[in-house]
Design an enzyme around this catalytic site. Structure first.
Site, PDB file in Angstrom:
ATOM      1  N   LYS A 159      40.534 -26.244  38.236  1.00 39.05           N
ATOM      2  CA  LYS A 159      41.937 -26.396  38.629  1.00 39.05           C
ATOM      3  C   LYS A 159      42.202 -25.605  39.912  1.00 39.05           C
ATOM      4  CE  LYS A 159      45.188 -25.896  35.417  1.00 39.05           C
ATOM      5  NZ  LYS A 159      45.934 -25.751  34.117  1.00 39.05           N
TER       6      LYS A 159
ATOM      7  N   HIS B 105      47.657 -36.040  39.468  1.00 36.28           N
ATOM      8  CA  HIS B 105      48.903 -35.435  39.007  1.00 36.28           C
ATOM      9  C   HIS B 105      49.069 -34.027  39.577  1.00 36.28           C
ATOM     10  CE1 HIS B 105      45.405 -34.546  36.676  1.00 36.28           C
ATOM     11  NE2 HIS B 105      45.993 -33.656  35.904  1.00 36.28           N
ATOM     12  N   ARG B 106      47.988 -33.237  39.522  1.00 42.14           N
ATOM     13  CA  ARG B 106      48.027 -31.841  39.982  1.00 42.14           C
ATOM     14  C   ARG B 106      48.301 -31.791  41.486  1.00 42.14           C
ATOM     15  NH1 ARG B 106      43.781 -30.702  37.791  1.00 42.14           N
ATOM     16  NH2 ARG B 106      44.958 -30.065  35.962  1.00 42.14           N
TER      17      ARG B 106
ATOM     18  N   GLU C 279      50.522 -18.931  26.014  1.00 42.23           N
ATOM     19  CA  GLU C 279      50.640 -20.384  26.156  1.00 42.23           C
ATOM     20  C   GLU C 279      51.301 -20.870  24.864  1.00 42.23           C
ATOM     21  OE1 GLU C 279      47.473 -22.236  28.350  1.00 42.23           O
ATOM     22  OE2 GLU C 279      47.944 -24.181  27.437  1.00 42.23           O
TER      23      GLU C 279
ATOM     24  N   THR D 148      45.296 -18.831  36.353  1.00 41.82           N
ATOM     25  CA  THR D 148      44.612 -19.844  35.546  1.00 41.82           C
ATOM     26  C   THR D 148      43.244 -19.319  35.127  1.00 41.82           C
ATOM     27  OG1 THR D 148      43.734 -22.106  35.513  1.00 41.82           O
ATOM     28  CG2 THR D 148      43.670 -21.005  37.631  1.00 41.82           C
ATOM     29  N   GLY D 149      42.759 -19.847  34.028  1.00 41.02           N
ATOM     30  CA  GLY D 149      41.407 -19.494  33.600  1.00 41.02           C
ATOM     31  C   GLY D 149      40.436 -20.616  33.942  1.00 41.02           C
ATOM     32  N   ASN D 150      40.933 -21.653  34.620  1.00 43.71           N
ATOM     33  CA  ASN D 150      40.133 -22.851  34.850  1.00 43.71           C
ATOM     34  C   ASN D 150      39.758 -22.945  36.344  1.00 43.71           C
ATOM     35  OD1 ASN D 150      39.363 -25.529  35.380  1.00 43.71           O
ATOM     36  ND2 ASN D 150      40.508 -26.296  33.623  1.00 43.71           N
TER      37      ASN D 150
ATOM     38  N   ASP E 239      50.515 -26.415  34.179  1.00 37.78           N
ATOM     39  CA  ASP E 239      50.126 -26.945  32.877  1.00 37.78           C
ATOM     40  C   ASP E 239      50.057 -28.460  32.990  1.00 37.78           C
ATOM     41  OD1 ASP E 239      49.585 -25.808  30.131  1.00 37.78           O
ATOM     42  OD2 ASP E 239      50.798 -27.575  29.673  1.00 37.78           O
TER      43      ASP E 239
ATOM     44  N   ASP F 116      38.312 -36.013  32.702  1.00 38.62           N
ATOM     45  CA  ASP F 116      37.993 -36.782  33.923  1.00 38.62           C
ATOM     46  C   ASP F 116      37.028 -37.953  33.687  1.00 38.62           C
ATOM     47  OD1 ASP F 116      39.702 -35.451  35.595  1.00 38.62           O
ATOM     48  OD2 ASP F 116      38.190 -34.140  36.483  1.00 38.62           O
TER      49      ASP F 116
HETATM   50  P1  ITT Z   1      44.813 -22.876  32.273  1.00 37.37           P
HETATM   51  O1  ITT Z   1      44.037 -21.611  32.152  1.00 37.37           O
HETATM   52  O2  ITT Z   1      45.369 -23.067  33.658  1.00 37.37           O
HETATM   53  O3  ITT Z   1      45.872 -23.076  31.198  1.00 37.37           O
HETATM   54  P2  ITT Z   1      43.483 -25.151  30.985  1.00 37.37           P
HETATM   55  O4  ITT Z   1      42.082 -25.656  31.164  1.00 37.37           O
HETATM   56  O5  ITT Z   1      43.880 -24.645  29.643  1.00 37.37           O
HETATM   57  O6  ITT Z   1      43.713 -24.067  32.130  1.00 37.37           O
HETATM   58  P3  ITT Z   1      45.748 -27.044  30.901  1.00 37.37           P
HETATM   59  O7  ITT Z   1      46.304 -26.312  29.737  1.00 37.37           O
HETATM   60  O8  ITT Z   1      46.638 -27.312  32.056  1.00 37.37           O
HETATM   61  O9  ITT Z   1      44.422 -26.308  31.471  1.00 37.37           O
HETATM   62  O10 ITT Z   1      45.171 -28.460  30.510  1.00 37.37           O
HETATM   63  C1  ITT Z   1      44.975 -28.852  29.196  1.00 37.37           C
HETATM   64  C2  ITT Z   1      43.768 -29.717  29.089  1.00 37.37           C
HETATM   65  O11 ITT Z   1      44.051 -30.987  29.676  1.00 37.37           O
HETATM   66  C3  ITT Z   1      42.536 -29.185  29.799  1.00 37.37           C
HETATM   67  O12 ITT Z   1      41.769 -28.376  28.957  1.00 37.37           O
HETATM   68  C4  ITT Z   1      41.793 -30.453  30.153  1.00 37.37           C
HETATM   69  O13 ITT Z   1      40.975 -30.812  29.100  1.00 37.37           O
HETATM   70  C5  ITT Z   1      42.917 -31.473  30.310  1.00 37.37           C
HETATM   71  N1  ITT Z   1      43.201 -31.671  31.732  1.00 37.37           N
HETATM   72  C6  ITT Z   1      44.195 -31.114  32.472  1.00 37.37           C
HETATM   73  N2  ITT Z   1      44.134 -31.521  33.742  1.00 37.37           N
HETATM   74  C7  ITT Z   1      43.066 -32.326  33.822  1.00 37.37           C
HETATM   75  C8  ITT Z   1      42.445 -33.041  34.874  1.00 37.37           C
HETATM   76  O14 ITT Z   1      42.886 -32.966  36.120  1.00 37.37           O
HETATM   77  N3  ITT Z   1      41.366 -33.756  34.586  1.00 37.37           N
HETATM   78  C9  ITT Z   1      40.879 -33.833  33.337  1.00 37.37           C
HETATM   79  N4  ITT Z   1      41.382 -33.191  32.294  1.00 37.37           N
HETATM   80  C10 ITT Z   1      42.465 -32.433  32.533  1.00 37.37           C
END
Ligand code: ITT
Length: 241
Positions: free
Chosen positions: A68, A227-228, A92, A63-65, A121, A201
Site C-alpha cells: 500500500k 481505488h487507492r 482498527e 500502515t503495516g502494508n 482503509d 489482486d
Molecule cells: P493497513 O495496515 O493499512 O490497515 P491492511 O493490509 O490491513 O493494511 P486494509 O485494511 O486497507 O489493509 O485492507 C483490507 C484487505 O483488503 C487487505 O488485507 C487486502 O487483502 C484487501 N485489499 C485492500 N486493498 C487492496 C488492493 O489494492 N488490492 C488487493 N487487495 C486489497
C-alpha cells in the site's frame, strides 16, 4: 528501494532518496523537542511539526502494508509530496463503514505520533455476496484467502465487484480527520492470475484494462485504475493547495 529507521518508538520506512534522509533528520529533531517537558504543549508541538513537515510537501502514511505504501508514494510523488511509512499499531474498529474505520485509525495514529499523517482503509465488495467481504476484507483475506472467495463464487455467473478506498488525513492542526474516497469497478475472475501486487489482486479484473487482473499489472498501471490511487489523488490535490 527503501530503508528503515527507528526513531523514538516509531518505526519509519523511507525511500532511498534525498527526501528520505531529510524526513528522518527532521523527525529526529521533532522527537527531541517533543520529549523535552518545556516543549510538550500542543501549541509548540503544532508549530514545530508544521515548520518541519509543511502541508503539501511531506506526509506520513500509517500502515503495516508495504505494498500500500509503495503504491501511495508513487501517486503522491506525482504531486511532489514526499511520503514516509509509519509503522505504528493503530486501533482498527469493526464497523460497516470503511470511512469510520479509517477515521478512527487516523485519530489514534495522530494521538500516538503527533505527526501529519494519512491512514487508508480499503475493502472488496462483491455484489453476488451482498457486498461481502467489504469492511471485513482484512479478516477474510487472512482466513479464507483468494481461493476461499473463488470457492464461494464457484457457481456464480454475476461476478461484478468493486474496491472502495478511504484516505483519512489528520494532523496536529486538524484533529478531526478529513476523508477522500476512491472506487474501482470490475469483476471477480474464475481463477487466480498474476503474481504482482497483494491481497485480492490476482482475482480482481478492473473494467477497461484489457482483461488484466491487478496482479498482472506493474504498480504504475494499477495506479491508473485503482481505488487507492483515486482516493490519494483527491487527497493530494487538496493537500497541495
Ligand atoms: P493497513 O495496515 O493499512 O490497515 P491492511 O493490509 O490491513 O493494511 P486494509 O485494511 O486497507 O489493509 O485492507 C483490507 C484487505 O483488503 C487487505 O488485507 C487486502 O487483502 C484487501 N485489499 C485492500 N486493498 C487492496 C488492493 O489494492 N488490492 C488487493 N487487495 C486489497
Amino acid at each position: 528501494m527503501a530503508f528503515y529507521k527507528n526513531v523514538s518508538n516509531i518505526s519509519v520506512y523511507l525511500l532511498n532518496s534525498p527526501f528520505g534522509n531529510l524526513i528522518c533528520l527532521r523527525l529526529r529533531i521533532i522527537m527531541r523537542y517533543c520529549s523535552q517537558d518545556m516543549m510538550r504543549t500542543r501549541e509548540v508541538q503544532e508549530r514545530n511539526v508544521s515548520a518541519y513537515f509543511p502541508k503539501g510537501k511531506v506526509v506520513f502514511f500509517a500502515t503495516g502494508n508495504f505494498h500500500k505504501f509503495d503504491e501511495a508514494r508513487r501517486v503522491l510523488a506525482e504531486f511532489k509530496i514526499a511520503t514516509a511509512m509509519l509503522r505504528v499499531k493503530t486501533i482498527e474498529i469493526q464497523d460497516d463503514s470503511i470511512e469510520n474505520i479509517a477515521k478512527t485509525s487516523a485519530i489514534d495514529a495522530l494521538r500516538k505520533t503527533g505527526l501529519p499523517l494519512i491512514v487508508e482503509d480499503a475493502g472488496l465488495f462483491i455484489e453476488a455476496l451482498n457486498g461481502f467481504p467489504g469492511p471485513y476484507s482484512s479478516y477474510v483475506y487472512r482466513t479464507l484467502g483468494t481461493r476461499g472467495i473463488l470457492k464461494l463464487m464457484d457457481k456464480e455467473s454475476q461476478r461484478e465487484a468493486y474496491f472502495l478506498s478511504v484516505v483519512a488525513f489528520s494532523s496536529p492542526k486538524r484533529l478531526r480527520p478529513i476523508c477522500f474516497q476512491g472506487k474501482v469497478e470490475g469483476t471477480i475472475t474464475h481463477k487466480e492470475r498474476g503474481k504482482k501486487g497483494f491481497g485480492f489482486d490476482p482475482i480482481f479484473e478492473p473494467l477497461g484494462a484489457n482483461e488484466k487482473t491487478f496482479a498482472e499489472m506493474e504498480a504504475e498501471q494499477k495506479n491508473e485504475y485503482s481505488h487507492r490511487a483515486q482516493a490519494l489523488r483527491k487527497f493530494a490535490s487538496w493537500y497541495s493547495k
